[in-house]
Motif scaffolding. Structure first.
Motif, PDB file in Angstrom:
ATOM      1  N   ASP A 102       1.486   6.359  -9.734  1.00 17.79           N
ATOM      2  CA  ASP A 102       1.286   6.177 -11.178  1.00 17.79           C
ATOM      3  C   ASP A 102       0.528   7.375 -11.728  1.00 17.79           C
ATOM      4  OD1 ASP A 102      -1.683   4.185 -11.687  1.00 17.79           O
ATOM      5  OD2 ASP A 102      -1.200   5.604 -10.095  1.00 17.79           O
ATOM      6  N   MET A 114       0.847  -1.190   0.000  1.00 21.40           N
ATOM      7  CA  MET A 114       0.000   0.000   0.000  1.00 21.40           C
ATOM      8  C   MET A 114       0.882   1.238   0.000  1.00 21.40           C
ATOM      9  SD  MET A 114      -2.923   0.641   2.788  1.00 21.40           S
ATOM     10  CE  MET A 114      -2.924   2.119   3.775  1.00 21.40           C
ATOM     11  N   THR A 115       0.976   1.892  -1.126  1.00 18.00           N
ATOM     12  CA  THR A 115       1.810   3.074  -1.243  1.00 18.00           C
ATOM     13  C   THR A 115       0.976   4.211  -1.795  1.00 18.00           C
ATOM     14  OG1 THR A 115       2.465   2.206  -3.396  1.00 18.00           O
ATOM     15  CG2 THR A 115       4.049   1.934  -1.625  1.00 18.00           C
ATOM     16  N   PRO A 116       1.357   5.439  -1.495  1.00 14.02           N
ATOM     17  CA  PRO A 116       0.627   6.570  -2.064  1.00 14.02           C
ATOM     18  C   PRO A 116       0.721   6.554  -3.581  1.00 14.02           C
ATOM     19  CG  PRO A 116       2.154   7.289  -0.347  1.00 14.02           C
ATOM     20  CD  PRO A 116       2.443   5.855  -0.608  1.00 14.02           C
ATOM     21  N   SER A 117      -0.246   7.191  -4.200  1.00 12.86           N
ATOM     22  CA  SER A 117      -0.325   7.145  -5.650  1.00 12.86           C
ATOM     23  C   SER A 117       0.944   7.694  -6.299  1.00 12.86           C
ATOM     24  CB  SER A 117      -1.528   7.972  -6.100  1.00 12.86           C
ATOM     25  OG  SER A 117      -1.566   8.019  -7.494  1.00 12.86           O
TER      26      SER A 117
END
Lengths: 90, 564
Positions: A6, A1-4
């Motif tokens: 892309d 779970m990582t911050p956006s």
């Protein structure tokens, strides 16, 4: 779970497209109710054969449901840790 | 083939081997168990098997008839899907608990007498709580304890009722019971707890969202549907159930709209679906009973699918709160798709399983002229689409982008969801296969033009209501919160009562102690005063006073003599 990270753009990211969907739903509902003009629905209850009965019932039932639930929040809603406040709770 | 060996023991005894088997072999074994059990079930003829004489009673361990076969089949299917879904989990305890739990539920379904039923009934409680405790937090420990107490209590009601029933009828056979006496009432309460009747329901919303992501999938299949099976067997046509079921179908949807924990939303919608089944059992006609058990069958698959998709979200993102999720369709497109299939099925869209099963119950209610109940059920149908059909996929996968980027669900989870989704659509398109399994012959055609149009109108306009309320900002936002339900009675009021009572008790004791202490000193002082060497009782008296008192007594005697 990582911050956006892309940067890919999705179709739904465009708010104009969401509006298109919303309008599409209105059109679909309009077409569905129009069927009642041509189809004599066989129903178990006479009142259900009235033009647009199911559409109107579905719409108003849901609006009533949400408005009632919103009022219910005032009565029922508590902090997330409501039950954890006294640590002896078992 | 002789059917004397209970099919349940294949799973229960098989589960014992799980901890000792090495990695790959263990997985193969877990997958094989439900398949072997189903093969065995297919091979044995319908009838009574495994009869044991005990204390002058005949216990029937295996009663295979259409009703038990249907539930046995769906329970084995659910066990297989749940095992596939949980295959990546290393915690062997969960696997053992899950399979023993599934086995116990299957044993209960095939039980031909109330004692066997009771034993398996309690085993489902004890084994399933391990799936809650397996989350291993302080919270799940407390929740699990509440859950297991309620479940065991349900068993106590069943046992008490069964013993009274035995005394009244001389038989322990588990057939139609009805509500004619206390025995029936006690048994109904026992079944009602498992089926989550209003006010007996809250263990469901309390415990299911607290179990592990895979554990909840197991839980969603068995306990409540075992309750439905038992009601269908023992209380078909019991009128009171119609209103109980109608209430169950309606009130949880209000909670579902404002609930933030998406697995808890599903628990509320499960309660609502159980309501439809209970109504069907209460009506008791062939169509209604067929509808109730068919809907139970379909519900196990689509509700399992929904819990699987939410479990996958929880597994990947670590949260299941609507307020923290959104935009996940970008990271989990397959899970999103499967979730939407489950959502369409529970909402009874044409071509999905709920459409061909729930409508039988609605039709049966209409045929009996139950106008008001029918209208409430129609309201509940619109409502379930609103919260389970739209809210669940919308807040998890769409809504505003939460910025969470994660991996797609593990492959085994996707396989389980894929099979479940295929079954939802398969039953929706070819209902004949499910209809053939139902207890009574089916003369019902779900796909009439009227029915398809009416249902589509109902659902599209419900969707429109959601969209309009969203666009206008009237729809209540997802908020971090907890909503009071009947568990407040024992978690807050009950606890408050205990605390207050204990405090009152302590204070009373302290107060009384003070009074007693004061009195004690006074009494001691009084006693001491009398018993001191010069006290009244200890003083030495002169002989003359004795003679005086004797004289007084004699005089009194004389007076009395004359008066008499």
């Amino acid at each position: 779970m990582t911050p956006s990270t892309d940067t890919k753009k999705y179709w739904l990211d465009e708010s104009a497209n969401v509006t298109k969907l919303y309008k599409g739903l209105w059109i679909a509902c309009g077409l569905l109710i129009a069927i009642d003009l041509f189809l004599h629905r066989h129903e178990d209850f006479d009142f259900a054969t009235v033009f647009g009965f199911h559409g109107a019932y579905g719409f108003f039932a849901c609006v009533a449901l949400v408005l009632a639930a919103k009022q219910l929040r005032k009565l029922l809603m508590r902090d997330e840790d409501y039950y954890d406040k006294d640590s002896h709770e078992r | 083939m002789s059917g004397d060996f209970p099919v349940a023991l294949i799973l229960i005894l098989g589960a014992v081997l799980i901890p000792v088997l090495p990695g790959l072999l263990r997985k193969a074994w877990m997958l094989a168990l439900p398949v072997i059990a189903f093969g065995y079930l297919l091979a044995i003829p319908h009838g009574l098997h495994g009869q044991v004489e005990l204390l002058g009673q005949t216990l029937t361990l295996m009663r295979v008839d259409k009703l038990s076969f249907l539930f046995g089949t769906i329970f084995l299917l659910a066990a297989l899907l749940s095992v596939i879904y949980a295959l990546h989990v290393d915690d062997t305890m969960q696997h053992v608990a899950g399979l023993v739990y599934a086995g116990a539920a299957i044993g209960a379904v095939f039980a031909g007498d109330l004692m066997t039923l009771f034993i398996y009934w309690e085993l489902t409680a004890v084994s399933s709580v391990l799936l809650v405790w397996a989350r291993r937090g302080e919270h799940s420990a407390a929740t699990g304890m509440r859950y297991v107490i309620v479940q065991l209590m349900s068993g106590m009601f069943l046992l008490a009722g069964a013993l009274l029933h035995w005394r009244a009828t001389g038989s322990l056979e588990f057939g139609h019971i009805g509500l004619s006496n206390t025995a029936g009432l006690l048994i109904l309460i026992g079944f009602g707890i498992k089926s989550a009747f209003p006010f007996l329901h809250n263990w469901l919303m309390d415990a299911y969202p607290e179990a592990t992501p895979t554990g909840t999938v197991f839980l969603s299949a068995f306990t409540t549907k075992l309750g439905i099976y038992a009601l269908a067997r023992g209380f078909a046509g019991t009128e009171e159930l119609v209103w109980i079921g109608t209430l169950m179908a309606a009130f949880p949807i209000f909670y579902a709209v404002i609930e933030n924990d998406l697995r808890r939303v599903l628990a509320y919608s499960m309660n609502n679906q159980l309501g439809f089944m209970v109504v069907g059992i209460g009506i008791g006609t062939e169509l209604a009973l067929n509808g109730a058990v068919a809907h139970a069958f379909a519900d196990i698959i689509f509700k399992g699918l929904l819990f699987m998709s939410m479990g996958a979200v929880l597994f990947r993102t670590g949260t299941i709160k609507g307020s923290e999720l959104g935009g996940l369709y970008k990271s989990m497109p397959w899970t999103t798709g499967f979730c939407i299939v489950g959502a369409a099925s529970i909402s009874a869209f044409p071509l999905f399983s709920g459409f061909v099963t729930k409508s039988m119950i609605m039709s049966a209610a209409a045929m009996e002229g139950m106008t008001l109940q029918w209208l409430v059920l129609l309201f509940a149908s619109a409502g379930v689409f609103h919260h389970a059909g739209i809210k669940i996929p919308y807040f998890a996968f769409f809504a505003h982008d939460s910025g969470i980027r994660c991996q797609e669900a593990p492959r085994n989870m996707l396989v389980a969801m894929g099979i479940a989704a295929a079954l939802c659509i398969g039953i929706g398109i070819f209902p004949g296969a499910l209809y053939a399994l139902l207890p009574y012959t089916v003369n019902y055609e779900p796909y009439t033009a009227s029915h398809v149009v009416a249902q589509t109108q109902l659902l599209f306009y419900s969707a429109l209501a959601f969209a309009v309320l969203m666009r206008t900002g009237i729809y209540p936002p997802e908020l971090k919160s907890v909503n009071l339900d009947s568990d407040w009675l024992y978690r807050k009021a009950g606890w408050g009562f205990v605390v207050t009572f204990r405090l009152a008790l302590t204070e009373t004791r302290a107060g009384l102690g003070g009074i007693i202490e004061g009195r004690r000193l006074a009494i001691a002082d009084f006693l001491l005063r009398q018993r001191r060497p010069e006290g009244m009782l200890m003083r030495s008296w002169p002989t003359g006073s004795m003679a005086l008192w004797v004289m007084v007594m004699l005089l009194a005697y004389l007076v009395l003599y004359y008066v008499g």
